[in-house]
Every structure is written in C-alpha cells, then in structure tokens.
Design a protein around this motif. Structure first.
Motif, PDB file in Angstrom:
ATOM      1  N   ILE A  26      -4.746 -15.723   0.378  1.00 56.17           N
ATOM      2  CA  ILE A  26      -5.439 -15.270   1.592  1.00 56.17           C
ATOM      3  C   ILE A  26      -4.540 -14.333   2.390  1.00 56.17           C
ATOM      4  N   ASN A  27      -3.262 -14.724   2.556  1.00 56.10           N
ATOM      5  CA  ASN A  27      -2.330 -13.899   3.317  1.00 56.10           C
ATOM      6  C   ASN A  27      -2.132 -12.536   2.672  1.00 56.10           C
ATOM      7  N   ARG A  28      -2.211 -12.490   1.356  1.00 55.97           N
ATOM      8  CA  ARG A  28      -2.028 -11.227   0.639  1.00 55.97           C
ATOM      9  C   ARG A  28      -3.257 -10.316   0.806  1.00 55.97           C
ATOM     10  N   VAL A  29      -4.442 -10.920   0.911  1.00 57.56           N
ATOM     11  CA  VAL A  29      -5.680 -10.148   1.081  1.00 57.56           C
ATOM     12  C   VAL A  29      -5.805  -9.649   2.521  1.00 57.56           C
ATOM     13  N   MET A  30      -5.235 -10.412   3.450  1.00 59.67           N
ATOM     14  CA  MET A  30      -5.383 -10.122   4.887  1.00 59.67           C
ATOM     15  C   MET A  30      -4.874  -8.723   5.248  1.00 59.67           C
ATOM     16  N   GLN A  31      -5.657  -8.032   6.060  1.00 66.41           N
ATOM     17  CA  GLN A  31      -5.267  -6.726   6.577  1.00 66.41           C
ATOM     18  C   GLN A  31      -5.383  -6.732   8.096  1.00 66.41           C
ATOM     19  N   ALA A  97       3.930 -14.352  -6.793  1.00 64.60           N
ATOM     20  CA  ALA A  97       3.698 -13.142  -5.998  1.00 64.60           C
ATOM     21  C   ALA A  97       3.200 -12.003  -6.875  1.00 64.60           C
ATOM     22  N   LEU A  98       3.823 -11.820  -8.046  1.00 65.51           N
ATOM     23  CA  LEU A  98       3.389 -10.757  -8.958  1.00 65.51           C
ATOM     24  C   LEU A  98       1.987 -11.028  -9.484  1.00 65.51           C
ATOM     25  N   ALA A  99       1.710 -12.284  -9.836  1.00 61.59           N
ATOM     26  CA  ALA A  99       0.387 -12.640 -10.353  1.00 61.59           C
ATOM     27  C   ALA A  99      -0.691 -12.338  -9.313  1.00 61.59           C
ATOM     28  N   ILE A 100      -0.444 -12.737  -8.070  1.00 58.86           N
ATOM     29  CA  ILE A 100      -1.400 -12.490  -6.989  1.00 58.86           C
ATOM     30  C   ILE A 100      -1.616 -10.989  -6.809  1.00 58.86           C
ATOM     31  N   ARG A 101      -0.520 -10.235  -6.777  1.00 58.58           N
ATOM     32  CA  ARG A 101      -0.587  -8.792  -6.577  1.00 58.58           C
ATOM     33  C   ARG A 101      -1.394  -8.126  -7.694  1.00 58.58           C
ATOM     34  N   TRP A 102      -1.147  -8.515  -8.949  1.00 60.09           N
ATOM     35  CA  TRP A 102      -1.825  -7.894 -10.083  1.00 60.09           C
ATOM     36  C   TRP A 102      -3.301  -8.252 -10.126  1.00 60.09           C
ATOM     37  N   ILE A 103      -3.637  -9.495  -9.784  1.00 60.38           N
ATOM     38  CA  ILE A 103      -5.047  -9.904  -9.776  1.00 60.38           C
ATOM     39  C   ILE A 103      -5.810  -9.108  -8.722  1.00 60.38           C
ATOM     40  N   LEU A 104      -5.222  -8.968  -7.533  1.00 57.41           N
ATOM     41  CA  LEU A 104      -5.893  -8.213  -6.463  1.00 57.41           C
ATOM     42  C   LEU A 104      -6.032  -6.739  -6.836  1.00 57.41           C
ATOM     43  N   ALA A 105      -5.002  -6.165  -7.436  1.00 56.24           N
ATOM     44  CA  ALA A 105      -5.060  -4.752  -7.839  1.00 56.24           C
ATOM     45  C   ALA A 105      -6.144  -4.548  -8.895  1.00 56.24           C
ATOM     46  N   GLU A 120     -17.322 -10.423  -5.338  1.00 59.64           N
ATOM     47  CA  GLU A 120     -17.845 -10.406  -6.711  1.00 59.64           C
ATOM     48  C   GLU A 120     -16.794  -9.892  -7.689  1.00 59.64           C
ATOM     49  N   LYS A 121     -16.104  -8.815  -7.293  1.00 62.93           N
ATOM     50  CA  LYS A 121     -15.059  -8.247  -8.146  1.00 62.93           C
ATOM     51  C   LYS A 121     -13.929  -9.249  -8.353  1.00 62.93           C
ATOM     52  N   LEU A 122     -13.524  -9.895  -7.258  1.00 59.97           N
ATOM     53  CA  LEU A 122     -12.421 -10.859  -7.325  1.00 59.97           C
ATOM     54  C   LEU A 122     -12.804 -12.061  -8.183  1.00 59.97           C
ATOM     55  N   ALA A 123     -14.021 -12.550  -8.009  1.00 59.47           N
ATOM     56  CA  ALA A 123     -14.490 -13.687  -8.805  1.00 59.47           C
ATOM     57  C   ALA A 123     -14.481 -13.329 -10.290  1.00 59.47           C
ATOM     58  N   ALA A 124     -14.969 -12.134 -10.613  1.00 55.22           N
ATOM     59  CA  ALA A 124     -15.002 -11.698 -12.009  1.00 55.22           C
ATOM     60  C   ALA A 124     -13.588 -11.597 -12.578  1.00 55.22           C
ATOM     61  N   GLU A 125     -12.664 -11.063 -11.792  1.00 57.91           N
ATOM     62  CA  GLU A 125     -11.281 -10.910 -12.258  1.00 57.91           C
ATOM     63  C   GLU A 125     -10.611 -12.269 -12.444  1.00 57.91           C
ATOM     64  N   LEU A 126     -10.865 -13.209 -11.529  1.00 54.43           N
ATOM     65  CA  LEU A 126     -10.270 -14.548 -11.655  1.00 54.43           C
ATOM     66  C   LEU A 126     -10.806 -15.263 -12.896  1.00 54.43           C
ATOM     67  N   GLY A 135      -7.909  -7.010 -16.394  1.00 52.95           N
ATOM     68  CA  GLY A 135      -6.912  -6.012 -16.036  1.00 52.95           C
ATOM     69  C   GLY A 135      -5.563  -6.591 -15.661  1.00 52.95           C
ATOM     70  N   ALA A 136      -5.557  -7.726 -14.956  1.00 56.44           N
ATOM     71  CA  ALA A 136      -4.294  -8.326 -14.519  1.00 56.44           C
ATOM     72  C   ALA A 136      -3.496  -8.818 -15.726  1.00 56.44           C
ATOM     73  N   LEU A 137      -4.190  -9.359 -16.722  1.00 55.08           N
ATOM     74  CA  LEU A 137      -3.501  -9.840 -17.915  1.00 55.08           C
ATOM     75  C   LEU A 137      -2.953  -8.671 -18.731  1.00 55.08           C
TER      76      LEU A 137
END
Length: 158
Positions: A26-31, A97-105, A120-126, A135-137
């Motif tokens: 959540i903190n990583r997504v926060m803007q 930290a890297l895993a979170i960053r790559w999943i979000l990217a 929807e995009k995040l759910a699909a990626e997870l 993509g993250a993998l």
C-alpha cells in the motif's frame, strides 16, 4: 565519515488482512500521501482476485511476492578502472522491495484493451505472478540470467 544508518521503523499491519507485507505494498502504491486511495486500490484488486479465483486473496498475494522475489542480482564493482557486474545474493527486505516494485511496474504496463482500471491490472498481474508467469516474473528471470552470465566475476565480491 558517514553518519549512522536510519533505524528501520516497524510497520503496523493493514486493518483488513493484518499483514505487514500488504502495508508495504500500500505504501508503495501511495502517491502524494493519499493512503486511503492507495488502500482502496489494493483492496479492490484483492477483491477481484477473490471473485475470479475463489481462493484466499492473501495467499495468492503472498505466493506472487514469493515467486517474484529474486535470489541473486548484479551490483557494479569498480576494479582497476573497469566496472564489473558482480553477482550478489539479495537480502530479505530488498527481496520484498524488488518484488513489490516489479509487480507494480508490470501492472502499470499492462494494456488498456483488456483491463480498464488499475485494480483490474494489478489483480491480473498478481494472479499471473502466483502462477509463475507475467511481466514481473520475466523481469526476475532477466535479472537471474544476468547474474548467471556474470558468475565469472563473483570473486570480486566484497
């Protein structure tokens, strides 16, 4: 001389899933300090996962993070005027930290034709990451391949 390292603050677990990892996400997504907005996005994505798969969204989230977490990475090391990419093992906090960053990217990079909203995009990626695809993998595998290719320089480790 360098100053002391800043102490690590303990994160409080998130209110719904009681998980520190979800809080980090959540903190990583926060803007711009808008935590409630970030929470809404993440919880919507986890709800979508629950509806689509029928499995526990937290277990899929944890599996995705574990699958994307890298074991090795390369760090540049200057030796005698030349820079070498030296493979090093990744420590626990940095792995997450890297895993979170790559999943979000990877989620942000998904096409708009198939998925309209960020949850929807995040759910699909997870879901993809929990099933060892996506993509993250791909990013993790690229980093691992680079570390394997530069194994000859591992004796430069410090």
């Amino acid at each position: 001389m360098r100053a002391k390292r800043a102490p690590r603050r303990k994160l409080s677990p998130d209110p719904i899933y009681n998980s520190r990892l979800v809080t980090r996400f959540i903190n990583r997504v926060m803007q711009n300090g808008k935590k409630a907005t970030a929470q809404n996005l993440i919880y919507k994505a986890l709800d979508i996962i629950d509806k689509k798969t029928g499995k526990s969204p937290l277990s899929i989230f944890d599996t995705a993070i574990a699958n994307v977490s890298p074991r090795m990475e390369v760090r540049p090391r200057r030796v005698g005027g030349a820079s070498y990419q030296v493979p090093v093992e990744v420590r626990g906090d940095r792995k997450e930290a890297l895993a979170i960053r790559w999943i979000l990217a990877a989620a942000k990079g998904k096409s708009n034709k198939e998925f309209k909203t960020f949850p929807e995009k995040l759910a699909a990626e997870l879901v993809d990451a929990s099933q060892n695809s996506g993509g993250a993998l791909k990013k993790r595998n690229d980093i691992l391949r680079m570390a394997e290719a530069n194994r000859a320089f591992s004796h430069f480790r410090w």
